[in-house]
Every structure is written in C-alpha cells, then in structure tokens.
Scaffold this motif. Structure first.
Motif, PDB file in Angstrom:
ATOM      1  N   UNK A 285      62.065 -61.210 -52.713  1.00  0.00           N
ATOM      2  CA  UNK A 285      62.787 -62.209 -52.247  1.00  0.00           C
ATOM      3  C   UNK A 285      62.517 -62.636 -50.817  1.00  0.00           C
ATOM      4  N   UNK A 286      62.844 -63.932 -50.410  1.00  0.00           N
ATOM      5  CA  UNK A 286      62.307 -64.366 -49.190  1.00  0.00           C
ATOM      6  C   UNK A 286      63.539 -63.779 -47.748  1.00  0.00           C
ATOM      7  N   UNK A 287      62.552 -62.979 -46.897  1.00  0.00           N
ATOM      8  CA  UNK A 287      63.402 -62.337 -45.830  1.00  0.00           C
ATOM      9  C   UNK A 287      64.003 -63.786 -44.831  1.00  0.00           C
ATOM     10  N   UNK A 288      65.070 -63.676 -44.907  1.00  0.00           N
ATOM     11  CA  UNK A 288      65.929 -64.577 -44.150  1.00  0.00           C
ATOM     12  C   UNK A 288      66.801 -64.216 -42.930  1.00  0.00           C
ATOM     13  N   UNK A 289      67.033 -64.976 -42.014  1.00  0.00           N
ATOM     14  CA  UNK A 289      67.836 -64.734 -40.875  1.00  0.00           C
ATOM     15  C   UNK A 289      68.678 -65.840 -40.533  1.00  0.00           C
ATOM     16  N   UNK A 290      69.985 -65.873 -39.723  1.00  0.00           N
ATOM     17  CA  UNK A 290      70.647 -66.681 -39.401  1.00  0.00           C
ATOM     18  C   UNK A 290      70.256 -67.603 -37.995  1.00  0.00           C
ATOM     19  N   UNK A 291      70.731 -68.719 -37.684  1.00  0.00           N
ATOM     20  CA  UNK A 291      70.002 -69.419 -37.049  1.00  0.00           C
ATOM     21  C   UNK A 291      70.779 -68.754 -35.463  1.00  0.00           C
ATOM     22  N   UNK A 292      71.813 -68.521 -35.381  1.00  0.00           N
ATOM     23  CA  UNK A 292      72.555 -67.761 -34.207  1.00  0.00           C
ATOM     24  C   UNK A 292      72.006 -66.304 -33.803  1.00  0.00           C
TER      25      UNK A 292
ATOM     26  N   UNK B 161      67.495 -59.057 -32.633  1.00  0.00           N
ATOM     27  CA  UNK B 161      67.902 -58.820 -34.117  1.00  0.00           C
ATOM     28  C   UNK B 161      66.712 -59.241 -34.915  1.00  0.00           C
ATOM     29  N   UNK B 162      66.195 -60.489 -34.689  1.00  0.00           N
ATOM     30  CA  UNK B 162      65.256 -61.086 -35.449  1.00  0.00           C
ATOM     31  C   UNK B 162      63.962 -60.140 -35.637  1.00  0.00           C
TER      32      UNK B 162
ATOM     33  N   UNK C 220      57.469 -57.775 -42.091  1.00  0.00           N
ATOM     34  CA  UNK C 220      57.088 -59.254 -42.018  1.00  0.00           C
ATOM     35  C   UNK C 220      56.739 -59.772 -40.652  1.00  0.00           C
ATOM     36  N   UNK C 221      55.908 -61.067 -40.923  1.00  0.00           N
ATOM     37  CA  UNK C 221      55.669 -61.690 -39.429  1.00  0.00           C
ATOM     38  C   UNK C 221      56.258 -63.013 -39.344  1.00  0.00           C
ATOM     39  N   UNK C 222      56.980 -63.297 -40.397  1.00  0.00           N
ATOM     40  CA  UNK C 222      58.040 -64.859 -40.463  1.00  0.00           C
ATOM     41  C   UNK C 222      59.120 -64.427 -41.023  1.00  0.00           C
ATOM     42  N   UNK C 223      60.141 -65.188 -40.542  1.00  0.00           N
ATOM     43  CA  UNK C 223      61.414 -65.100 -40.810  1.00  0.00           C
ATOM     44  C   UNK C 223      61.916 -66.594 -41.342  1.00  0.00           C
ATOM     45  N   UNK C 224      62.405 -66.755 -42.629  1.00  0.00           N
ATOM     46  CA  UNK C 224      62.836 -67.955 -43.137  1.00  0.00           C
ATOM     47  C   UNK C 224      64.326 -68.002 -42.168  1.00  0.00           C
ATOM     48  N   UNK C 225      64.653 -69.048 -41.656  1.00  0.00           N
ATOM     49  CA  UNK C 225      66.289 -69.223 -41.330  1.00  0.00           C
ATOM     50  C   UNK C 225      67.085 -70.126 -41.957  1.00  0.00           C
ATOM     51  N   UNK C 226      68.046 -69.624 -42.307  1.00  0.00           N
ATOM     52  CA  UNK C 226      68.658 -70.275 -43.278  1.00  0.00           C
ATOM     53  C   UNK C 226      70.316 -70.483 -42.711  1.00  0.00           C
ATOM     54  N   UNK C 227      71.007 -71.560 -43.058  1.00  0.00           N
ATOM     55  CA  UNK C 227      72.424 -71.679 -42.508  1.00  0.00           C
ATOM     56  C   UNK C 227      73.044 -72.222 -43.917  1.00  0.00           C
TER      57      UNK C 227
ATOM     58  N   UNK D 193      66.534 -74.002 -42.703  1.00  0.00           N
ATOM     59  CA  UNK D 193      66.652 -74.814 -41.332  1.00  0.00           C
ATOM     60  C   UNK D 193      65.472 -74.766 -40.565  1.00  0.00           C
ATOM     61  N   UNK D 194      64.736 -73.616 -40.767  1.00  0.00           N
ATOM     62  CA  UNK D 194      63.499 -73.486 -39.688  1.00  0.00           C
ATOM     63  C   UNK D 194      62.870 -72.197 -40.316  1.00  0.00           C
TER      64      UNK D 194
END
Length: 143
Positions: A68-75, A80-81, A90-97, A102-103
C-alpha cells in the motif's frame, strides 16, 4: 509539499510509466484510481523489478508498484512526516486529504525547505538504514 504530482492509471504499462518519467523529468509516478492513490512506482522499481528481472515492459505498472501507498495528511508537521518516512523506510510520502491525492513530500523537499542540511543527511541515513541490511553499515575491519 509539492502539489503537482505526476500520476497515471494503474493499468498503464511499465514502458509507458518509464516514458512518462522521462517526459516529465521525475523519478516517481503515483498510480491513481479516481484520484485515490493505489500504488507508487519509482525509477528504482523499474530498474530492479522490471529490467533486472527481465520482465515484459508491457506489464501493468500496478504489478511492480509499491503498495500500500504510505500516506500523510496535509496538516502534518515536518517532524511527523520525517518519522513516518523512517518508520516505513520510504523517501516519499503521498499526501492525501479525505483519501484524495493532493501532493507529495520527498526527503529532498524536507531538506530544501527546512534549510537544515544536517537534518537532511540524518533523515537520509535513517531511511536508508531502515531498508538496508545491517552489514552495509559495519565499519571496515569489523565482523
């Protein structure tokens, strides 16, 4: 966070993903299904699991994606990220809202935007240690 994320449907071929990376000059593509991230393909994924294994370049990208994609929140705070990256190696986090893409945030983003080269080096080392066997980090002459 970088808001302009290169995306593709999961049924695209690995060749199409590689071409997209070349055209957009990026090292990763987020696979999305109705704006929801369902996979993550990096240039390393293509090199290691497609080319090195002699796989068909017509394979679906989803078959070679991190999931699964490792995600984080925009705020989420930078600290924390960074900890999430280290925890998951991982070297990249997918930002989801609300489950919508979202980024993206990368180690390079954190390094460049915090202006703290020591933090960047420390994070990179911690992420690398999280995914590499211990023998890569022994000092020369040790067993």
């Amino acid at each position: 966070m970088t808001e302009s994320v290169v995306t593709a449907p999961p049924e695209r071929s690995v060749r199409e993903i590689a071409e997209l990376m070349r055209e957009r000059n990026v090292g990763s593509v987020v696979l999305v299904d109705e704006r929801r991230p369902v996979g993550f393909v990096t240039d390393r994924d293509l090199a290691v699991s497609v080319i090195a294994d002699g796989r068909d370049h017509g394979d679906h990208a989803a078959d070679h994606a991190s999931s699964p994609v490792i995600t984080a929140q925009p705020e989420m705070h930078v600290e924390e990220a960074a900890e999430l990256m280290v925890r998951h190696g991982v070297r990249r986090l997918v930002i989801v809202d609300d489950e919508r893409l979202t980024g993206i945030v990368t180690l390079d983003d954190i390094a460049s935007r915090t202006g703290d080269p020591e933090l960047a080096a420390q994070l990179s080392l911690r992420v690398t240690r999280a995914v590499m066997p211990d023998f890569f980090f022994h000092k020369r002459g040790e067993h």
